[in-house]
Design a protein around this motif. Sequence first.
Motif, short mmCIF file in Angstrom:
data_model
loop_
_atom_site.label_atom_id
_atom_site.label_comp_id
_atom_site.label_asym_id
_atom_site.label_seq_id
_atom_site.Cartn_x
_atom_site.Cartn_y
_atom_site.Cartn_z
N ARG A 138 120.43 -16.87 37.10
CA ARG A 138 119.60 -15.71 36.78
C ARG A 138 118.26 -15.79 37.54
NH1 ARG A 138 117.53 -15.15 30.86
NH2 ARG A 138 119.46 -14.03 30.37
N ARG A 141 118.88 -14.92 41.20
CA ARG A 141 119.17 -13.50 41.37
C ARG A 141 117.90 -12.68 41.29
NH1 ARG A 141 121.58 -10.76 37.33
NH2 ARG A 141 121.58 -12.65 36.05
N ALA A 278 127.78 -3.62 43.77
CA ALA A 278 128.12 -3.06 42.46
C ALA A 278 129.02 -4.03 41.69
CB ALA A 278 128.80 -1.70 42.63
N ALA A 281 126.96 -6.86 40.40
CA ALA A 281 126.16 -6.49 39.22
C ALA A 281 127.02 -6.54 37.97
CB ALA A 281 125.55 -5.10 39.42
N ARG A 282 128.26 -6.02 38.07
CA ARG A 282 129.20 -6.11 36.96
C ARG A 282 129.45 -7.56 36.56
NH1 ARG A 282 132.92 -1.75 36.06
NH2 ARG A 282 132.84 -0.28 37.77
N PHE A 285 126.45 -9.06 34.81
CA PHE A 285 126.35 -8.48 33.47
C PHE A 285 127.29 -9.23 32.51
CE2 PHE A 285 128.75 -5.37 30.84
CZ PHE A 285 127.84 -5.28 29.80
N GLY A 286 128.56 -9.38 32.93
CA GLY A 286 129.52 -10.09 32.09
C GLY A 286 129.09 -11.53 31.84
N GLU A 288 126.07 -12.75 31.83
CA GLU A 288 124.91 -12.82 30.92
C GLU A 288 125.33 -12.58 29.47
OE1 GLU A 288 121.11 -11.91 31.66
OE2 GLU A 288 121.15 -12.63 33.72
N VAL A 289 126.29 -11.70 29.27
CA VAL A 289 126.79 -11.49 27.91
C VAL A 289 127.45 -12.78 27.41
CG1 VAL A 289 128.44 -10.24 26.47
CG2 VAL A 289 127.08 -8.99 28.16
N ARG A 290 128.31 -13.37 28.25
CA ARG A 290 129.00 -14.60 27.83
C ARG A 290 128.00 -15.74 27.56
NH1 ARG A 290 132.79 -12.23 31.36
NH2 ARG A 290 131.90 -13.16 33.23
N LEU B 294 133.53 -16.42 22.44
CA LEU B 294 133.80 -15.44 23.49
C LEU B 294 134.88 -14.44 23.05
CD1 LEU B 294 133.71 -17.73 26.65
CD2 LEU B 294 131.93 -16.19 25.81
N LEU B 297 134.37 -10.71 22.43
CA LEU B 297 134.39 -9.71 23.49
C LEU B 297 135.78 -9.11 23.67
CD1 LEU B 297 132.23 -11.50 26.19
CD2 LEU B 297 131.52 -9.74 24.57
N MET B 306 131.46 -2.97 26.52
CA MET B 306 131.29 -3.71 27.78
C MET B 306 131.56 -2.80 28.98
SD MET B 306 130.42 -6.95 27.39
CE MET B 306 131.02 -7.93 28.78
N VAL B 313 125.61 -0.56 34.96
CA VAL B 313 125.08 -1.63 35.80
C VAL B 313 125.58 -1.48 37.24
CG1 VAL B 313 125.25 -4.12 36.23
CG2 VAL B 313 124.74 -3.30 33.93
N ALA B 314 126.86 -1.16 37.39
CA ALA B 314 127.44 -1.01 38.73
C ALA B 314 126.77 0.14 39.48
CB ALA B 314 128.94 -0.80 38.64
N PRO B 320 121.59 -6.09 35.15
CA PRO B 320 122.54 -6.86 34.33
C PRO B 320 121.87 -7.50 33.12
CG PRO B 320 122.89 -7.33 36.67
CD PRO B 320 121.66 -6.48 36.58
N ALA B 324 122.92 -6.69 29.33
CA ALA B 324 123.48 -7.78 28.53
C ALA B 324 122.72 -7.92 27.22
CB ALA B 324 123.46 -9.08 29.32
N LEU B 328 124.45 -7.66 23.53
CA LEU B 328 124.38 -8.76 22.57
C LEU B 328 123.79 -8.26 21.24
CD1 LEU B 328 123.24 -11.57 25.00
CD2 LEU B 328 125.41 -11.50 23.76
#
Lengths: 333, 333
Positions: A138, A141, A278, A281-282, A285-286, A288-290, B294, B297, B306, B313-314, B320, B324, B328
């Motif tokens: 992060r 990025r 793009a 970015a997806r 995003f995934g 960061e959620v995880r 996890l 999700l 999601m 985001v894309a 992101p 996220a 959450l």
Amino acid sequence: MITEQRAARMDISDLKDRIVAGDRRALSRAITLIESTRADHRDQAAALIEALKSVDREAIRIGLSGTPGVGKSTFIESFGMMLTAQRLRVAVLAVDPSSTRSGGSILGDKTRMDRLSRDPNAFIRPSPSRSHLGGVARRTREAVTLCEAAGFDVVLIETVGVGQSETVVAEMSDLFILLLAPAGGDELQGVKRGIMEMADIILVNKADGDLKPAAMRTCSDYAGALRLLRKRPQDPEGFPKATTVSALHEEGLRQAWDEMMTLVNWRRDHGHFAGRRAEQARYWFGEEVRQGLLAQLATPSAQAVMQDYAERVAKGDMTPTIAAAEVLERLHS
Amino acid sequence: MITEQRAARMDISDLKDRIVAGDRRALSRAITLIESTRADHRDQAAALIEALKSVDREAIRIGLSGTPGVGKSTFIESFGMMLTAQRLRVAVLAVDPSSTRSGGSILGDKTRMDRLSRDPNAFIRPSPSRSHLGGVARRTREAVTLCEAAGFDVVLIETVGVGQSETVVAEMSDLFILLLAPAGGDELQGVKRGIMEMADIILVNKADGDLKPAAMRTCSDYAGALRLLRKRPQDPEGFPKATTVSALHEEGLRQAWDEMMTLVNWRRDHGHFAGRRAEQARYWFGEEVRQGLLAQLATPSAQAVMQDYAERVAKGDMTPTIAAAEVLERLHS
């Protein structure tokens, strides 16, 4: 380097304007801000990144991987100087999840790139130490975003060729470059197949002096291996490709850059450049959620519960499955 | 194969008794039960595993990795027949996360091991298809426990030499064996360093006929490479080691087994055997907790959320990090 206290007092809008105006000190401060793990700093960093979204500047993000000994610092210095000589502005960042173990971070010592670090058109930021890969990803990025907003034309993201850090770097790069040394004939030093498959361009360094024949041979071996890989839809004919350079003698660097630009321009023309960003970015995003979900395990109380159950499991008093079910129940209650 | 309906009606205590008595059909049914993803079956499976904890039987769990083409099926057949000839009972399981992609599971066709599958002292269970690695790991771990309780002396856990499945198998094995073919001189076919570091014994297969010299050379190369690795505290002098076998001519198999037993006995004497199992139980406990978190999700409503944020985001409408954070918050509310 700014202290955390001073960072906290920074005005985000003012910081944004100074970054956009090309103020290097502001850029440094902003990177320090995004590296901070303090909650208020995280909020400020998120606000800064959000504010910079409106700045319509795009650098070419180049991921560069190579194991220790391939001449990565020398390459970055020579390659960076070649770019700045063309009036391009170059930022160099690093992803080094191993810095805690190895005791020193890559790029930690700017003297490794003495000339480039004194170049007014270059900006080198050492890898922060003491962080896990998720945090490093992060941070880097966001640092890339800052450098892009600050008007850099090229952002080089360096990583050591071990473990998962290549995936992290490839997922934030427009191009992924693998730097190799001439092979010593030891089969076990071979590049992991997965990493080779990520590479857009393989550069065999040290194509000079006694090593030149070995470099040519290694390059031809890898070129042959790359031809065996399936052609990717995001590539024109002839890519991914392998070529030789000598960072020491500053040879082949311009050609390498031309190859990179050929690939970038082709991808831009065919929509793959924006498409890749793009998708990235997806992905982030995934991730960061995880990471956010798993962060529930990092609190002291969760750690204590985990520790307690882990002991019982290790002793054989409980099966892993039953213990995990009980822990999940306690976390959600 | 039992239907899910019949599995649901099974009496767990009765099933346990029949497994312990060595009833192969009961073992097959129990494995079908643990492979089921139905919630009531999961509960029954957990109860069965819990009930079997009191059964004090210990098999030697051998993980076996090798890429397609090294002769893994032939090796398992010859090695298994050599063990059953010594009146040892052998179970063969498989971890194959790629079975969905490749269109066929390893061990899916028992005719690949025709003689062994008809041996009354052997039990071969194909890899279930359509499952992700997390699910496969739990399924196989539980199947190992069932085979152990059923009185098998050796449980072989086969995996293909790609991706993360080796780690999964190594984490549920007492010994991890890497099966290789004689090298064709192509450096890029080299084994990933990480996998070599996991291996307790490297077996170079096909040491027969024309390939024998190449097999000897490959073995000596790997033996040299293994000597460069740091000696591990859980190993006696001389381990990890590389040796040659010919599964086709049934040569070297007895010696390979002797090496395995030397290592197992040394580890038992020095407390490393039980220590490794305790560490593995800890590891799987942690993995199950992480997978459980996890799994939030995986619900349809979480997937929809999601998907919605991923699109934004894309498109570049959100970073992101911010997206996220919002997801959450919604998951936890």
